[in-house]
Design a protein around this motif. Sequence first.
Motif, PDB file in Angstrom:
ATOM      1  N   UNK A  36       0.743  -0.951   0.087  1.00 41.91           N
ATOM      2  CA  UNK A  36      -0.208   0.182  -0.027  1.00 41.91           C
ATOM      3  C   UNK A  36       1.172   0.972  -0.272  1.00 41.91           C
ATOM      4  N   UNK A  37       0.573   2.240  -0.755  1.00 42.88           N
ATOM      5  CA  UNK A  37       1.189   3.559  -1.063  1.00 42.88           C
ATOM      6  C   UNK A  37       0.219   4.759  -0.728  1.00 42.88           C
ATOM      7  N   UNK A  38       0.767   5.846  -0.285  1.00 46.50           N
ATOM      8  CA  UNK A  38      -0.396   7.198  -0.180  1.00 46.50           C
ATOM      9  C   UNK A  38      -0.071   7.819  -1.493  1.00 46.50           C
ATOM     10  N   UNK A  39      -0.272   8.636  -1.066  1.00 45.54           N
ATOM     11  CA  UNK A  39       0.123  10.029  -2.053  1.00 45.54           C
ATOM     12  C   UNK A  39      -0.911  11.302  -1.713  1.00 45.54           C
ATOM     13  N   UNK A  41      -0.773  15.552  -2.103  1.00 48.20           N
ATOM     14  CA  UNK A  41      -0.946  17.013  -3.714  1.00 48.20           C
ATOM     15  C   UNK A  41       0.235  17.249  -2.835  1.00 48.20           C
ATOM     16  N   UNK A  42       2.141  17.851  -4.149  1.00 52.15           N
ATOM     17  CA  UNK A  42       3.034  17.990  -3.498  1.00 52.15           C
ATOM     18  C   UNK A  42       3.835  17.442  -2.756  1.00 52.15           C
ATOM     19  N   UNK A  43       3.312  16.488  -2.579  1.00 48.62           N
ATOM     20  CA  UNK A  43       4.093  15.018  -1.826  1.00 48.62           C
ATOM     21  C   UNK A  43       4.824  13.780  -2.568  1.00 48.62           C
ATOM     22  N   UNK A  44       5.849  13.178  -2.614  1.00 49.04           N
ATOM     23  CA  UNK A  44       6.736  12.027  -2.748  1.00 49.04           C
ATOM     24  C   UNK A  44       5.369  10.763  -2.442  1.00 49.04           C
ATOM     25  N   UNK A  45       4.795  10.569  -3.577  1.00 42.83           N
ATOM     26  CA  UNK A  45       4.385   8.865  -2.670  1.00 42.83           C
ATOM     27  C   UNK A  45       5.730   8.098  -2.506  1.00 42.83           C
ATOM     28  N   UNK A  46       4.340   7.875  -1.005  1.00 45.96           N
ATOM     29  CA  UNK A  46       5.051   6.770   0.172  1.00 45.96           C
ATOM     30  C   UNK A  46       4.606   5.643   0.234  1.00 45.96           C
ATOM     31  N   UNK A  91      -4.839  11.107   2.029  1.00 48.21           N
ATOM     32  CA  UNK A  91      -3.844  11.113   1.169  1.00 48.21           C
ATOM     33  C   UNK A  91      -5.215   9.492   0.019  1.00 48.21           C
ATOM     34  N   UNK A  92      -4.666   9.764  -1.202  1.00 53.72           N
ATOM     35  CA  UNK A  92      -4.659   8.815  -2.196  1.00 53.72           C
ATOM     36  C   UNK A  92      -4.657   7.905  -2.098  1.00 53.72           C
ATOM     37  N   UNK A 109      -6.419   4.064  -6.718  1.00 51.22           N
ATOM     38  CA  UNK A 109      -6.767   4.803  -5.926  1.00 51.22           C
ATOM     39  C   UNK A 109      -7.704   4.641  -5.140  1.00 51.22           C
ATOM     40  N   UNK A 110      -7.666   5.087  -4.205  1.00 50.65           N
ATOM     41  CA  UNK A 110      -9.089   5.154  -2.586  1.00 50.65           C
ATOM     42  C   UNK A 110      -8.969   6.120  -2.242  1.00 50.65           C
ATOM     43  N   UNK A 111      -9.590   7.151  -2.267  1.00 50.67           N
ATOM     44  CA  UNK A 111      -9.664   8.861  -1.821  1.00 50.67           C
ATOM     45  C   UNK A 111      -9.789   8.116   0.144  1.00 50.67           C
ATOM     46  N   UNK A 112      -8.577   8.966   0.880  1.00 53.40           N
ATOM     47  CA  UNK A 112      -9.360   8.695   2.236  1.00 53.40           C
ATOM     48  C   UNK A 112      -8.809  10.270   2.967  1.00 53.40           C
TER      49      UNK A 112
END
Length: 116
Positions: A36-39, A41-46, A91-92, A109-112
Amino acid sequence: QVQLVESGGGLVQPGGSLRLSCATSGIIFSMNAMDWYRQTPGKQRELVATITRGGIANYAESVKGRFTISRDNSKSTVYLQMHSLKPQDTAVYYCHTLSGNIIEYWGQGTQVTVSS
């Protein structure tokens, strides 16, 4: 042909819980590590969490003790159980796998959203 489909996102208050699901098809699920990753806006996917095909889990420091990754090989589905959610968890969230350790696949992706 390969599909990873996330679900379970939504709006939750701080301190709340959500369980994300990622249903897969087109891969031999039991042979793949899942992530699982999250991203935001303006940040790297982590990278948030990983689970090996043998069920060994690892987590980002920011979510340790709060999130649990699991898998159900009979359903070809990986889950992310999230507790004690914080606004910074907004994040998404994306499901990911490296099929055969060669080709990467991503879900849509799913928005949290964690907000009061």
